[in-house]
Scaffold this motif. Structure first.
Motif, PDB file in Angstrom:
ATOM      1  N   SER A 120     160.221  -3.200 116.118  1.00  0.00           N
ATOM      2  CA  SER A 120     161.337  -4.124 115.897  1.00  0.00           C
ATOM      3  C   SER A 120     161.877  -4.684 117.205  1.00  0.00           C
ATOM      4  O   SER A 120     162.176  -5.881 117.311  1.00  0.00           O
ATOM      5  N   SER A 121     162.007  -3.830 118.214  1.00  0.00           N
ATOM      6  CA  SER A 121     162.609  -4.243 119.477  1.00  0.00           C
ATOM      7  C   SER A 121     161.646  -4.988 120.390  1.00  0.00           C
ATOM      8  O   SER A 121     162.081  -5.618 121.363  1.00  0.00           O
ATOM      9  N   ALA A 122     160.361  -4.916 120.122  1.00  0.00           N
ATOM     10  CA  ALA A 122     159.384  -5.607 120.968  1.00  0.00           C
ATOM     11  C   ALA A 122     159.577  -7.115 120.960  1.00  0.00           C
ATOM     12  O   ALA A 122     159.057  -7.817 121.827  1.00  0.00           O
ATOM     13  N   ALA A 123     160.342  -7.616 119.986  1.00  0.00           N
ATOM     14  CA  ALA A 123     160.643  -9.050 119.959  1.00  0.00           C
ATOM     15  C   ALA A 123     161.386  -9.488 121.215  1.00  0.00           C
ATOM     16  O   ALA A 123     161.283 -10.638 121.648  1.00  0.00           O
ATOM     17  N   LEU A 124     162.139  -8.554 121.821  1.00  0.00           N
ATOM     18  CA  LEU A 124     162.897  -8.877 123.032  1.00  0.00           C
ATOM     19  C   LEU A 124     161.985  -9.221 124.204  1.00  0.00           C
ATOM     20  O   LEU A 124     162.421  -9.865 125.163  1.00  0.00           O
ATOM     21  N   ALA A 125     160.726  -8.791 124.136  1.00  0.00           N
ATOM     22  CA  ALA A 125     159.797  -9.054 125.235  1.00  0.00           C
ATOM     23  C   ALA A 125     159.629 -10.545 125.479  1.00  0.00           C
ATOM     24  O   ALA A 125     159.321 -10.977 126.593  1.00  0.00           O
ATOM     25  N   ALA A 126     159.837 -11.333 124.433  1.00  0.00           N
ATOM     26  CA  ALA A 126     159.679 -12.774 124.583  1.00  0.00           C
ATOM     27  C   ALA A 126     160.699 -13.364 125.557  1.00  0.00           C
ATOM     28  O   ALA A 126     160.459 -14.414 126.158  1.00  0.00           O
ATOM     29  N   LEU A 127     161.825 -12.704 125.734  1.00  0.00           N
ATOM     30  CA  LEU A 127     162.866 -13.210 126.627  1.00  0.00           C
ATOM     31  C   LEU A 127     162.451 -13.168 128.085  1.00  0.00           C
ATOM     32  O   LEU A 127     163.052 -13.849 128.920  1.00  0.00           O
ATOM     33  N   ILE A 128     161.449 -12.344 128.407  1.00  0.00           N
ATOM     34  CA  ILE A 128     161.015 -12.248 129.808  1.00  0.00           C
ATOM     35  C   ILE A 128     159.537 -12.620 129.940  1.00  0.00           C
ATOM     36  O   ILE A 128     158.826 -12.104 130.785  1.00  0.00           O
ATOM     37  N   SER A 129     159.101 -13.496 129.051  1.00  0.00           N
ATOM     38  CA  SER A 129     157.738 -14.045 129.108  1.00  0.00           C
ATOM     39  C   SER A 129     156.655 -12.996 128.948  1.00  0.00           C
ATOM     40  O   SER A 129     155.588 -13.098 129.551  1.00  0.00           O
ATOM     41  N   ALA A 130     156.920 -11.965 128.129  1.00  0.00           N
ATOM     42  CA  ALA A 130     155.918 -10.923 127.890  1.00  0.00           C
ATOM     43  C   ALA A 130     155.122 -11.171 126.625  1.00  0.00           C
ATOM     44  O   ALA A 130     154.199 -10.424 126.316  1.00  0.00           O
ATOM     45  N   GLY A 131     155.466 -12.200 125.873  1.00  0.00           N
ATOM     46  CA  GLY A 131     154.710 -12.550 124.677  1.00  0.00           C
ATOM     47  C   GLY A 131     155.116 -11.746 123.464  1.00  0.00           C
ATOM     48  O   GLY A 131     156.143 -11.071 123.435  1.00  0.00           O
ATOM     49  N   GLY A 132     154.285 -11.835 122.437  1.00  0.00           N
ATOM     50  CA  GLY A 132     154.564 -11.131 121.194  1.00  0.00           C
ATOM     51  C   GLY A 132     155.172 -12.061 120.156  1.00  0.00           C
ATOM     52  O   GLY A 132     155.400 -13.258 120.393  1.00  0.00           O
TER      53      GLY A 132
END
Length: 214
Positions: free
Chosen positions: A154-166
């Protein structure tokens, strides 16, 4: 219904990007969860044999967990830069407490008489751990892994905020252009992946808890 139709059509039109996002999302979640398991299960076994340290270690992990994942992401950026590094740090920190706490409870809950009986049969400490203690503790260990998996996916969505994709990329993009169907193209798969992990791990946990059913 029209919104779901738009979401489906958007996903089909961007299928290559979508499946790449799914792969990245699962990769980030899986690596973070794997690190947490490799770190916390042995640590839980160690503090289960040294109960005077248990409160200190568990409280330490819980104290770190209080820090929001988003804050950890941005705190890690000066050291690791943008991309997957900070995302893995934040997700691993999120996954560690449930794995550690449940694993500790699992190893502490194993009947000491059973372990002594195994030793009395001539088993070495390694054999007792591998053949008796770990199998008995595994269903409860899986409870922590199950909880951590849902939180991490669920929290991996936050990765998009730092250009980590997903899959968070779709959520962020949809919010930026104010298009609900683009947000749902990321949010719905995230929810389905979390639900799928729950179903798989809970089924595995029930199977392990009832050996006579095998």
């Amino acid at each position: 219904m029209e919104l779901l139709q738009q979401t489906w059509e958007y996903g089909v039109e961007n299928s290559e990007r979508f499946w790449e996002a799914v792969r990245t999302h699962l990769e980030l979640s899986g690596v973070a969860l794997g690190i947490a398991v490799l770190l916390c299960v042995p640590l839980a076994l160690w503090i289960a044999r040294r109960t005077e340290l248990a409160d200190v270690v568990i409280n330490g992990f819980n104290a770190v967990r209080v820090v929001p994942s988003l804050a950890i992401l941005f705190l890690a950026i000066p050291y690791l830069g943008l991309g997957r590094g900070p995302a893995l740090v934040a997700l691993t920190v999120l996954a560690c407490p449930p794995v550690l706490i449940n694993s500790y409870a699992a190893f502490r809950g194993v009947n000491r008489d059973v372990l002594e009986a195994a030793r009395g049969m001539g088993m070495s400490e390694w054999q007792v751990l591998r053949r008796v203690e770990f199998p008995l503790a595994l269903p409860i260990v899986l409870t922590g892994i199950r909880t951590a998996a849902i939180e991490v996916i669920s929290s991996a969505a936050l990765a998009a905020l730092i250009s980590a994709g997903g899959l968070g990329d779709f959520v962020v993009r949809g919010m930026a252009v104010r298009r609900a169907h683009i947000m749902l193209a990321g949010a719905i798969p995230i929810a389905l992946l979390a639900l799928l992990s729950e179903l798989i791990l809970s089924s595995l946990q029930r199977w392990l808890a009832v050996p006579e059913a095998r």
